[in-house]
Design an enzyme around this catalytic site. Structure first.
Site, PDB file in Angstrom:
ATOM      1  N   GLY A 143       2.873  -1.273   4.165  1.00  0.00           N
ATOM      2  CA  GLY A 143       2.942   0.149   3.837  1.00  0.00           C
ATOM      3  C   GLY A 143       4.371   0.549   3.540  1.00  0.00           C
TER       4      GLY A 143
ATOM      5  N   SER B 269       3.694  -2.437  10.058  1.00  0.00           N
ATOM      6  CA  SER B 269       5.156  -2.507  10.167  1.00  0.00           C
ATOM      7  C   SER B 269       5.745  -3.854   9.731  1.00  0.00           C
ATOM      8  CB  SER B 269       5.609  -2.150  11.585  1.00  0.00           C
ATOM      9  OG  SER B 269       5.222  -0.819  11.890  1.00  0.00           O
TER      10      SER B 269
ATOM     11  N   GLU C 288      -5.256  -5.040  10.759  1.00  0.00           N
ATOM     12  CA  GLU C 288      -4.210  -4.029  10.893  1.00  0.00           C
ATOM     13  C   GLU C 288      -4.381  -3.280  12.211  1.00  0.00           C
ATOM     14  OE1 GLU C 288      -2.291  -2.925   6.937  1.00  0.00           O
ATOM     15  OE2 GLU C 288      -3.958  -1.561   7.243  1.00  0.00           O
TER      16      GLU C 288
ATOM     17  N   ASN D  74       0.872  -1.176   0.000  1.00  0.00           N
ATOM     18  CA  ASN D  74       0.000   0.000   0.000  1.00  0.00           C
ATOM     19  C   ASN D  74       0.911   1.229   0.000  1.00  0.00           C
ATOM     20  OD1 ASN D  74      -1.771   2.076   0.520  1.00  0.00           O
ATOM     21  ND2 ASN D  74      -2.274   1.413   2.610  1.00  0.00           N
ATOM     22  N   TRP D  75       0.962   1.875  -1.153  1.00  0.00           N
ATOM     23  CA  TRP D  75       1.898   3.005  -1.296  1.00  0.00           C
ATOM     24  C   TRP D  75       1.405   4.282  -0.635  1.00  0.00           C
ATOM     25  CZ3 TRP D  75       3.787   2.752  -7.098  1.00  0.00           C
ATOM     26  CH2 TRP D  75       4.739   1.723  -7.195  1.00  0.00           C
TER      27      TRP D  75
ATOM     28  N   GLU E 144      -6.494   4.795   8.006  1.00  0.00           N
ATOM     29  CA  GLU E 144      -6.233   6.210   7.705  1.00  0.00           C
ATOM     30  C   GLU E 144      -7.454   6.858   7.048  1.00  0.00           C
ATOM     31  OE1 GLU E 144      -2.584   5.525   5.579  1.00  0.00           O
ATOM     32  OE2 GLU E 144      -1.627   4.940   7.459  1.00  0.00           O
TER      33      GLU E 144
ATOM     34  N   GLY F 221       2.821   2.052  10.576  1.00  0.00           N
ATOM     35  CA  GLY F 221       3.774   3.149  10.401  1.00  0.00           C
ATOM     36  C   GLY F 221       4.571   3.485  11.656  1.00  0.00           C
TER      37      GLY F 221
HETATM   38  P1  PGA Z   1       3.047   0.064   7.512  1.00  0.00           P
HETATM   39  O1  PGA Z   1       1.555   0.329   6.944  1.00  0.00           O
HETATM   40  O2  PGA Z   1       3.520  -1.222   6.925  1.00  0.00           O
HETATM   41  O3  PGA Z   1       3.830   1.253   7.080  1.00  0.00           O
HETATM   42  O4  PGA Z   1       2.903  -0.046   9.000  1.00  0.00           O
HETATM   43  C1  PGA Z   1       0.633  -0.714   6.816  1.00  0.00           C
HETATM   44  C2  PGA Z   1      -0.661  -0.224   6.232  1.00  0.00           C
HETATM   45  O5  PGA Z   1      -1.053   0.921   6.501  1.00  0.00           O
HETATM   46  O6  PGA Z   1      -1.329  -0.962   5.491  1.00  0.00           O
END
Ligand code: PGA
Length: 251
Positions: A233, A212, A166, A9-10, A96, A172
């Protein structure tokens, strides 16, 4: 056997040339689509050109879409628009989107319906905040999200659905759930699906972990019984890391 799905997921990263360069450099190096499903969820703007460049084994998906078929919704993109440029995957209800764009479970439910109607495979994201986990509310949060997000669907609707667990505190932050925490939550989600829609579909549905994920922790996560892939991400922005993680799904 559920085929593993490794998805990047960019978010709002990469400009056109960077996105195209990434896809050109990974498309020949990811595993065969018969062994692993590999998807990059890119910004809307680049979906068409990336789809043309992505080859047979790498799929390109959208990070969001609107639930209405069409209409006066400035700035929005419909399922039919995605479908018309060959997009068959979409992320729905990412935390998000829920947090910064006020997406509710009712909206998530409508978006899932729109995806099913358009024959687009949705990845439904669910997960608890740190505060909820500390109060031991993880299971009740997951139950509420799954119940409301999948309200009024049938077992048949769910046949293509992918769910991503998630935990918001792991997104993140560099703080990954342990493989035991991730497996616990994913196995609980499978039980919820079984209770609401039947054992058969619960065994078919793929459940990913996200939060992460990186090359150094992906193998442990993928070794768990109820984890059928990952949604990545930050670490999906680097092509070498991304390739490593897709290859980890072959082990
Ligand atoms: P991350 O994001 O790997 O940067 O924690 C995961 C996501 O939001 O799908």
């Amino acid at each position: 056997m559920r085929k593993k799905v490794i998805a990047g997921n960019w978010k709002m990263y990469k400009i056109h040339d960077e996105a195209l360069h990434f896809v050109n450099s990974v498309s020949d190096r990811v595993p065969s689509k018969f062994e692993v499903e590999t998807i990059i969820f890119a910004p809307f703007l680049f979906l068409k050109c990336l789809t043309k460049a992505s080859g047979d084994n790498l799929k390109i998906g959208a990070q969001n879409m609107h639930f209405e078929k069409e209409g006066a919704y400035t700035g929005e993109v419909s399922a039919a628009m995605l479908k018309s440029i060959g997009i068959n995957h979409v992320i729905i209800g990412h935390s998000e989107r829920r947090k910064y764009f006020n997406e509710t479970d009712a909206m998530v439910n409508k978006k899932l319906q729109a995806a099913f109607d358009a024959k687009i495979v949705p990845i439904l994201c669910v997960g608890e905040t740190l505060e909820e986990r500390e109060k031991q509310l993880t299971k009740s949060v997951l139950k509420e999200q799954i119940t409301l997000d999948l309200l009024n669907f049938t077992e048949k609707d769910l046949s293509t659905l992918i769910i991503a667990y998630e935990p918001i505190w792991a997104i993140g932050t560099g703080k990954t759930a342990t493989e035991v925490e991730a497996e616990d939550a994913c196995s609980y989600i499978r039980t919820l699906i079984s209770d609401q829609f039947g054992e058969a579909i619960s065994q078919k549905i793929r459940i990913q972990y996200g939060g992460s994920v990186k090359p150094s922790n992906i193998e442990k996560i993928l070794s768990q019984k109820n984890i059928d892939g990952v949604l990545i991400g930050g670490a999906s922005l680097n092509s070498e890391d991304f390739i490593k993680m897709t290859l980890a799904a072959l082990k």
